[in-house]
Structure formats: structure tokens, C-alpha cells
Design a protein around this motif. Structure first.
Motif, PDB file in Angstrom:
ATOM      1  N   VAL A  48       4.302 -22.619   0.780  1.00 11.92           N
ATOM      2  CA  VAL A  48       5.237 -21.871  -0.064  1.00 11.92           C
ATOM      3  C   VAL A  48       5.104 -22.403  -1.488  1.00 11.92           C
ATOM      4  O   VAL A  48       5.299 -23.598  -1.713  1.00 11.92           O
ATOM      5  CB  VAL A  48       6.699 -22.031   0.438  1.00 11.92           C
ATOM      6  CG1 VAL A  48       7.657 -21.233  -0.427  1.00 11.92           C
ATOM      7  CG2 VAL A  48       6.822 -21.608   1.899  1.00 11.92           C
ATOM      8  N   GLU A  89       7.390 -21.692  -7.181  1.00 10.42           N
ATOM      9  CA  GLU A  89       8.147 -20.610  -7.839  1.00 10.42           C
ATOM     10  C   GLU A  89       8.975 -19.775  -6.850  1.00 10.42           C
ATOM     11  O   GLU A  89       9.890 -19.073  -7.257  1.00 10.42           O
ATOM     12  CB  GLU A  89       7.240 -19.717  -8.699  1.00 10.42           C
ATOM     13  CG  GLU A  89       6.062 -19.123  -7.979  1.00 10.42           C
ATOM     14  CD  GLU A  89       4.798 -19.987  -8.064  1.00 10.42           C
ATOM     15  OE1 GLU A  89       3.741 -19.471  -7.679  1.00 10.42           O
ATOM     16  OE2 GLU A  89       4.873 -21.155  -8.475  1.00 10.42           O
ATOM     17  N   ASP A  90       8.675 -19.878  -5.547  1.00  8.18           N
ATOM     18  CA  ASP A  90       9.446 -19.156  -4.531  1.00  8.18           C
ATOM     19  C   ASP A  90      10.569 -20.006  -3.930  1.00  8.18           C
ATOM     20  O   ASP A  90      11.357 -19.511  -3.130  1.00  8.18           O
ATOM     21  CB  ASP A  90       8.534 -18.697  -3.386  1.00  8.18           C
ATOM     22  CG  ASP A  90       7.561 -17.611  -3.808  1.00  8.18           C
ATOM     23  OD1 ASP A  90       7.698 -17.085  -4.926  1.00  8.18           O
ATOM     24  OD2 ASP A  90       6.653 -17.303  -3.011  1.00  8.18           O
ATOM     25  N   SER A  95      11.325 -13.162  -3.075  1.00  7.62           N
ATOM     26  CA  SER A  95      10.060 -13.838  -2.764  1.00  7.62           C
ATOM     27  C   SER A  95       9.288 -13.003  -1.749  1.00  7.62           C
ATOM     28  O   SER A  95       9.882 -12.347  -0.897  1.00  7.62           O
ATOM     29  CB  SER A  95      10.318 -15.223  -2.168  1.00  7.62           C
ATOM     30  OG  SER A  95      10.933 -16.064  -3.103  1.00  7.62           O
ATOM     31  N   ARG A 135      14.368 -20.028  -0.015  1.00  2.84           N
ATOM     32  CA  ARG A 135      13.546 -19.284  -0.962  1.00  2.84           C
ATOM     33  C   ARG A 135      14.362 -18.409  -1.887  1.00  2.84           C
ATOM     34  O   ARG A 135      15.458 -17.987  -1.555  1.00  2.84           O
ATOM     35  CB  ARG A 135      12.536 -18.465  -0.171  1.00  2.84           C
ATOM     36  CG  ARG A 135      11.655 -19.391   0.683  1.00  2.84           C
ATOM     37  CD  ARG A 135      10.789 -18.669   1.676  1.00  2.84           C
ATOM     38  NE  ARG A 135       9.827 -17.843   0.993  1.00  2.84           N
ATOM     39  CZ  ARG A 135       9.704 -16.546   1.196  1.00  2.84           C
ATOM     40  NH1 ARG A 135      10.479 -15.922   2.052  1.00  2.84           N
ATOM     41  NH2 ARG A 135       8.800 -15.859   0.543  1.00  2.84           N
ATOM     42  N   ARG A 136      13.802 -18.149  -3.050  1.00  6.02           N
ATOM     43  CA  ARG A 136      14.464 -17.303  -4.052  1.00  6.02           C
ATOM     44  C   ARG A 136      14.482 -15.850  -3.570  1.00  6.02           C
ATOM     45  O   ARG A 136      13.593 -15.409  -2.844  1.00  6.02           O
ATOM     46  CB  ARG A 136      13.719 -17.374  -5.388  1.00  6.02           C
ATOM     47  CG  ARG A 136      13.714 -18.747  -5.988  1.00  6.02           C
ATOM     48  CD  ARG A 136      13.041 -18.756  -7.359  1.00  6.02           C
ATOM     49  NE  ARG A 136      12.673 -20.093  -7.767  1.00  6.02           N
ATOM     50  CZ  ARG A 136      13.520 -21.007  -8.209  1.00  6.02           C
ATOM     51  NH1 ARG A 136      14.786 -20.731  -8.297  1.00  6.02           N
ATOM     52  NH2 ARG A 136      13.085 -22.198  -8.567  1.00  6.02           N
TER      53      ARG A 136
END
Length: 178
Positions: A91, A94-95, A125, A121-122
């Protein structure tokens, strides 16, 4: 560019938890010998009730494969070296919004509980392409985010974990529970 001093790896190996698992798996053999059962019965009893546990622990702990890696690209949750359908999961930073190391709540048991690492996670994503743990206990299945890994045969170093998160993704929070 990757700073090798900040790269964090936790590998499968012979730690307190894996040694305890191997010793517990040998209990049927000890019991069979203590009860002075016939040799064929001791072998059958040991294989049936402890053999799989010993074999699993020896294979996984001796593999020294990477269980968790944090580097400039993100977090990798390695696969268990057994034919379970387990796959490696990477992963990108940025996620990831939060890295959480935790233990499930299992009643009032004093038995050492399994430790998990979860990557929250954002929103937005991309979907995950693999999952490191196909088999999850039903008592924690609802609590587990999709990017999670049970840490049965490895141990994490909280200080080095924090240093890696700070070095590679200072905007990502690290939460250490239990």
C-alpha cells in the motif's frame, strides 16, 4: 530515494510467541510419553493433535521472510510462507491515513493475544489487489480493516516503526495499542 537507515522490516522468526506455539504443539507428545502409551499410539496422538502446529511454526519461523516492511514506497504486508492463499499486499503512503498496531479484545483472558497491524486507507484509494490474511478469526473479523495482518510469528519494534513512519510519511499517524 530510500534512506536505508529508516527502512523498517519485521521478519518471521523465532520469537517468544513462536517458541511458545512450538512448545504447546509438543504437549501431545509429552502427554503420550508421560502416560506410557504404546509407541504407535504416541506417534498417532502427537501427529493428530500437535504435529501440524509444530510443522507450521517451524516452517514459518524458519523462513525469515518479511512480514512487514516500510520504505519510501509505502507499507508491504508480507505473505505467510504456507499454502493458505495468503498474498503480499503493498500500500503506497499516499493511500494510508493511519497505521495501527493493536490486539483484539477477547473477554478477560490473560492469555497473550495476537497482535495485528492495520492500515487505515484514505477515502477514494484504489481497491486492494491482494490480502495478506485470508483466514481471520470470527471474533475479530468485524474489527479488521481490509489492509490488516495478524503478527503471529514476528515482533514489531515500536521505536523503529515510529522512526520509519516519521521518515517516509510524517503526515500518517501511528497508533500503538495494547
Amino acid at each position: 530515494m530510500e534512506s536505508h537507515s529508516s527502512v523498517y522490516e519485521a521478519r518471521y522468526g523465532w520469537y517468544r510467541r513462536s517458541v511458545v506455539a512450538a512448545l504447546i504443539s509438543l504437549l501431545p507428545l509429552a502427554l503420550g510419553l508421560a502416560l506410557q502409551l504404546p509407541a504407535w499410539c504416541v506417534v498417532l496422538f502427537s501427529v493428530a493433535f500437535g504435529g501440524l502446529g509444530v510443522i507450521t511454526t517451524v516452517v514459518v519461523a524458519s523462513s525469515r521472510r518479511v512480514a512487514v516492511r516500510m520504505d519510501d514506497r509505502g507499507v508491504t504486508l508480507g505473505r505467510v510462507p504456507l499454502p493458505t492463499g495468503s498474498r503480499e499486499l503493498s500500500v503506497p503512503w499516499e493511500d494510508i491515513e493511519l497505521v495501527r498496531v493493536w490486539q483484539p479484545r477477547i473477554g478477560s483472558s490473560t492469555f497473550p493475544k495476537a497482535q495485528y497491524i492495520s492500515l487505515e486507507r484514505r477515502a477514494g484509494s484504489p481497491p486492494l489487489t491482494g490480502h495478506p490474511d485470508l483466514f481471520r478469526p470470527s471474533n475479530v473479523a468485524e474489527e479488521l480493516p481490509p489492509a490488516s495482518k495478524k503478527l503471529s510469528w514476528c515482533e514489531l519494534d515500536p521505536a523503529r516503526l515510529q522512526a520509519a513512519v516519521t521518515a517516509f510519511a510524517p503526515e500518517v499517524r501511528l497508533v500503538l495499542e495494547g
